[in-house]
Design a protein around this motif. Structure first.
Motif, PDB file in Angstrom:
ATOM      1  N   GLY A   1       0.816  -1.205   0.000  1.00 33.68           N
ATOM      2  CA  GLY A   1       0.000   0.000   0.000  1.00 33.68           C
ATOM      3  C   GLY A   1       0.852   1.258   0.000  1.00 33.68           C
ATOM      4  N   THR A   2       1.973   1.213   0.735  1.00 37.79           N
ATOM      5  CA  THR A   2       2.892   2.350   0.765  1.00 37.79           C
ATOM      6  C   THR A   2       3.533   2.567  -0.601  1.00 37.79           C
TER       7      THR A   2
ATOM      8  N   ALA B   1       3.203   5.883  -2.927  1.00 41.89           N
ATOM      9  CA  ALA B   1       4.347   6.575  -3.530  1.00 41.89           C
ATOM     10  C   ALA B   1       4.201   6.683  -5.040  1.00 41.89           C
ATOM     11  N   ALA B   2       3.546   5.682  -5.656  1.00 44.60           N
ATOM     12  CA  ALA B   2       3.341   5.720  -7.102  1.00 44.60           C
ATOM     13  C   ALA B   2       2.318   6.789  -7.483  1.00 44.60           C
ATOM     14  N   LEU B   3       1.274   6.939  -6.661  1.00 42.77           N
ATOM     15  CA  LEU B   3       0.223   7.903  -6.960  1.00 42.77           C
ATOM     16  C   LEU B   3       0.578   9.312  -6.499  1.00 42.77           C
ATOM     17  N   LEU B   4       1.175   9.405  -5.302  1.00 42.75           N
ATOM     18  CA  LEU B   4       1.493  10.709  -4.722  1.00 42.75           C
ATOM     19  C   LEU B   4       2.946  10.726  -4.239  1.00 42.75           C
ATOM     20  N   PRO B   5       3.898  10.711  -5.143  1.00 43.33           N
ATOM     21  CA  PRO B   5       5.304  10.731  -4.709  1.00 43.33           C
ATOM     22  C   PRO B   5       5.682  12.079  -4.099  1.00 43.33           C
ATOM     23  N   ALA B   6       6.585  12.023  -3.148  1.00 39.26           N
ATOM     24  CA  ALA B   6       7.069  13.258  -2.527  1.00 39.26           C
ATOM     25  C   ALA B   6       7.980  13.993  -3.509  1.00 39.26           C
ATOM     26  N   ARG B   7       7.745  15.289  -3.694  1.00 35.64           N
ATOM     27  CA  ARG B   7       8.527  16.094  -4.626  1.00 35.64           C
ATOM     28  C   ARG B   7       8.962  17.394  -3.951  1.00 35.64           C
TER      29      ARG B   7
ATOM     30  N   VAL C   1       6.257   1.615  16.240  1.00 36.07           N
ATOM     31  CA  VAL C   1       7.184   2.661  15.812  1.00 36.07           C
ATOM     32  C   VAL C   1       8.182   2.087  14.824  1.00 36.07           C
ATOM     33  N   ASP C   2       8.675   0.868  15.132  1.00 34.45           N
ATOM     34  CA  ASP C   2       9.590   0.170  14.222  1.00 34.45           C
ATOM     35  C   ASP C   2       8.997   0.082  12.828  1.00 34.45           C
ATOM     36  N   ARG C   3       7.804  -0.480  12.768  1.00 33.58           N
ATOM     37  CA  ARG C   3       7.175  -0.733  11.475  1.00 33.58           C
ATOM     38  C   ARG C   3       6.799   0.564  10.763  1.00 33.58           C
ATOM     39  N   GLY C   4       6.371   1.536  11.540  1.00 34.72           N
ATOM     40  CA  GLY C   4       6.069   2.824  10.936  1.00 34.72           C
ATOM     41  C   GLY C   4       7.307   3.471  10.330  1.00 34.72           C
ATOM     42  N   SER C   5       8.454   3.306  10.992  1.00 35.46           N
ATOM     43  CA  SER C   5       9.706   3.850  10.467  1.00 35.46           C
ATOM     44  C   SER C   5      10.057   3.205   9.132  1.00 35.46           C
ATOM     45  N   ILE C   6       9.866   1.892   9.051  1.00 39.77           N
ATOM     46  CA  ILE C   6      10.186   1.186   7.812  1.00 39.77           C
ATOM     47  C   ILE C   6       9.247   1.609   6.685  1.00 39.77           C
ATOM     48  N   LEU C   7       7.976   1.809   7.005  1.00 36.92           N
ATOM     49  CA  LEU C   7       7.033   2.283   5.995  1.00 36.92           C
ATOM     50  C   LEU C   7       7.454   3.653   5.460  1.00 36.92           C
ATOM     51  N   LEU C   8       7.944   4.513   6.337  1.00 40.02           N
ATOM     52  CA  LEU C   8       8.414   5.830   5.905  1.00 40.02           C
ATOM     53  C   LEU C   8       9.617   5.696   4.981  1.00 40.02           C
ATOM     54  N   VAL C   9      10.526   4.772   5.322  1.00 43.94           N
ATOM     55  CA  VAL C   9      11.694   4.524   4.474  1.00 43.94           C
ATOM     56  C   VAL C   9      11.254   4.046   3.089  1.00 43.94           C
ATOM     57  N   VAL C  10      10.283   3.137   3.058  1.00 44.62           N
ATOM     58  CA  VAL C  10       9.780   2.603   1.786  1.00 44.62           C
ATOM     59  C   VAL C  10       9.146   3.722   0.961  1.00 44.62           C
ATOM     60  N   TYR C  11       8.333   4.555   1.588  1.00 46.58           N
ATOM     61  CA  TYR C  11       7.675   5.646   0.864  1.00 46.58           C
ATOM     62  C   TYR C  11       8.705   6.599   0.258  1.00 46.58           C
ATOM     63  N   THR C  12       9.719   6.939   1.044  1.00 47.89           N
ATOM     64  CA  THR C  12      10.746   7.855   0.557  1.00 47.89           C
ATOM     65  C   THR C  12      11.518   7.249  -0.617  1.00 47.89           C
TER      66      THR C  12
ATOM     67  N   SER D   1      14.564   1.892  -4.549  1.00 46.03           N
ATOM     68  CA  SER D   1      13.292   1.211  -4.797  1.00 46.03           C
ATOM     69  C   SER D   1      13.499  -0.093  -5.545  1.00 46.03           C
ATOM     70  N   LEU D   2      14.312  -0.101  -6.586  1.00 38.84           N
ATOM     71  CA  LEU D   2      14.592  -1.345  -7.300  1.00 38.84           C
ATOM     72  C   LEU D   2      15.457  -2.276  -6.462  1.00 38.84           C
ATOM     73  N   ALA D   3      16.306  -1.710  -5.620  1.00 37.30           N
ATOM     74  CA  ALA D   3      17.192  -2.532  -4.798  1.00 37.30           C
ATOM     75  C   ALA D   3      16.416  -3.319  -3.750  1.00 37.30           C
ATOM     76  N   VAL D   4      15.328  -2.738  -3.216  1.00 36.02           N
ATOM     77  CA  VAL D   4      14.596  -3.407  -2.144  1.00 36.02           C
ATOM     78  C   VAL D   4      13.452  -4.272  -2.672  1.00 36.02           C
ATOM     79  N   LEU D   5      13.098  -4.125  -3.945  1.00 44.07           N
ATOM     80  CA  LEU D   5      12.008  -4.932  -4.493  1.00 44.07           C
ATOM     81  C   LEU D   5      12.271  -6.436  -4.364  1.00 44.07           C
ATOM     82  N   PRO D   6      13.465  -6.942  -4.739  1.00 44.73           N
ATOM     83  CA  PRO D   6      13.725  -8.371  -4.538  1.00 44.73           C
ATOM     84  C   PRO D   6      13.637  -8.788  -3.074  1.00 44.73           C
ATOM     85  N   LEU D   7      14.085  -7.926  -2.161  1.00 46.31           N
ATOM     86  CA  LEU D   7      14.034  -8.245  -0.735  1.00 46.31           C
ATOM     87  C   LEU D   7      12.599  -8.335  -0.242  1.00 46.31           C
TER      88      LEU D   7
END
Length: 334
Positions: A12-13, A17-23, A194-205, A284-290
């Motif tokens: 979902g994150t 990011a695909a629909l509303l990327p940070a710019r 908090v852990d999981r929320g931090s990771i979601l923020l990293v993914v979005y960025t 983004s491409l680096a973490v997709l396989p992970l």
């Protein structure tokens, strides 16, 4: 075949990011918040790890060396061998992400959960996962420097950055654990969010940067299918090697289970922040396989753990001398 709800949040994150990327300014704010979140994440890792438990775990050093060898030696060698799938199944950027996947530490939570479900050596799984995460803070960027180099967006500045952003907060958490360890233990559930929320923020960025850079045009459905095939093969090989290799090394059943689950999996929680630091706009491409491998390992290992839980575990035979003593004492039940 369970689907981790957290994977759905991650997807979902990615969609957000695909629909509303940070710019522009929003991207700068998201990047700064992501950096702070990563540092706080590893600070919490340091505050949670008990130094005494870690030292006690060193007594079972053969098991931990085996898990570390699987995580940081055999996995990377298989990752290098996967180069042969380029360009038939994998594009070069996806291969770089796959190779990075093989360099990250093992999991902690899922290794413990599956080892417990399969009636394996849970304390060994706890220590093995903790040691892998700790060693990975240093080993993963060094392996990335030697195996990925400039092709993976790695530089000497990345190594310094990862030390400052990951290792220093971790060590700070260890130093302050004496005073905050109790608070962390009492609020484990909240801090887990908090852990999981931090990771979601990293993914979005990371995925926002990827969208702005336009790198998603490099991925096709055929390439994604090829990536899944290669990852399924990688997971199958590691599950077989950890199980039968541990048997050849004469580990007992409980230890073999801990080795299989700790030595065949990769940590999304550790890998995502590291990829963000190491790859920047290409994360983004680096973490997709992970991300795909993480879900695959959860599904497969859940099935294996359930089957192992039905194994007949034979109790060790009672020595004849102890048997005679028990009979002589005239023990009665009830």
């Amino acid at each position: 075949m369970p689907i981790d709800p957290y994977i759905l949040l991650l997807l979902g994150t990615v969609g957000l990011a695909a629909l509303l990327p940070a710019r522009g300014t929003g991207a700068d704010v998201a990047s700064g918040a992501s950096t702070a979140a990563i540092a706080f994440l590893f600070f919490l890792y340091g505050a949670r790890l008990s130094t005494r438990e870690a030292l006690d775990g060193l007594k079972h050093w053969r098991l931990h060396v085996t898990v570390l060898a699987c995580t940081f030696m055999i996995f990377p060698l298989l990752g290098l061998a996967a180069r042969g799938f380029v360009p038939v199944l994998l594009s070069d950027p996806l291969y770089q992400g796959l190779l990075f996947l093989t360099l990250v530490p093992s999991t902690i939570q899922s290794s413990i959960a599956f080892t417990s479900m399969a009636r394996g050596n849970v304390p060994a799984a706890i220590c093995a996962g903790s040691f892998s995460s700790l060693v990975g803070i240093v080993i993963t960027p060094l392996l990335a420097a030697s195996l990925l180099g400039s092709s993976g967006g790695f530089s000497a500045d990345s190594l310094i950055k990862i030390v400052l952003q990951l290792l220093v907060p971790f060590l700070a958490g260890q130093v302050l654990r004496r005073w905050i360890g109790g608070f962390v233990a009492r609020h484990k559930r909240v801090l887990g969010l908090v852990d999981r929320g931090s990771i979601l923020l990293v993914v979005y960025t990371a995925f926002s940067e990827g969208m702005v850079q336009g790198i998603w045009h490099q991925v096709s459905p055929a390439r994604l299918a090829g990536l899944l095939v290669v990852e399924a093969l990688l997971l199958a090989v590691m599950l077989a090697l950890t199980w039968y290799g541990a048997k050849a090394l004469r580990f007992d059943r409980g230890d073999r289970i801990a080795i299989q689950f700790a030595g065949s999996k990769k940590s999304l929680a550790s890998g995502l922040p590291m990829a963000s630091v190491l790859f920047g706009a290409h994360a983004s491409l680096a973490v997709l396989p992970l991300m795909l491998f993480h879900q695959m390992q959860l599904m497969v290992c859940a099935v294996i753990a359930k089957r192992r839980s039905h194994d007949k575990v034979l109790s060790p035979p009672v020595p004849a001398e102890e048997s005679r003593i028990a009979v002589g004492t005239g023990r009665r039940s009830g």
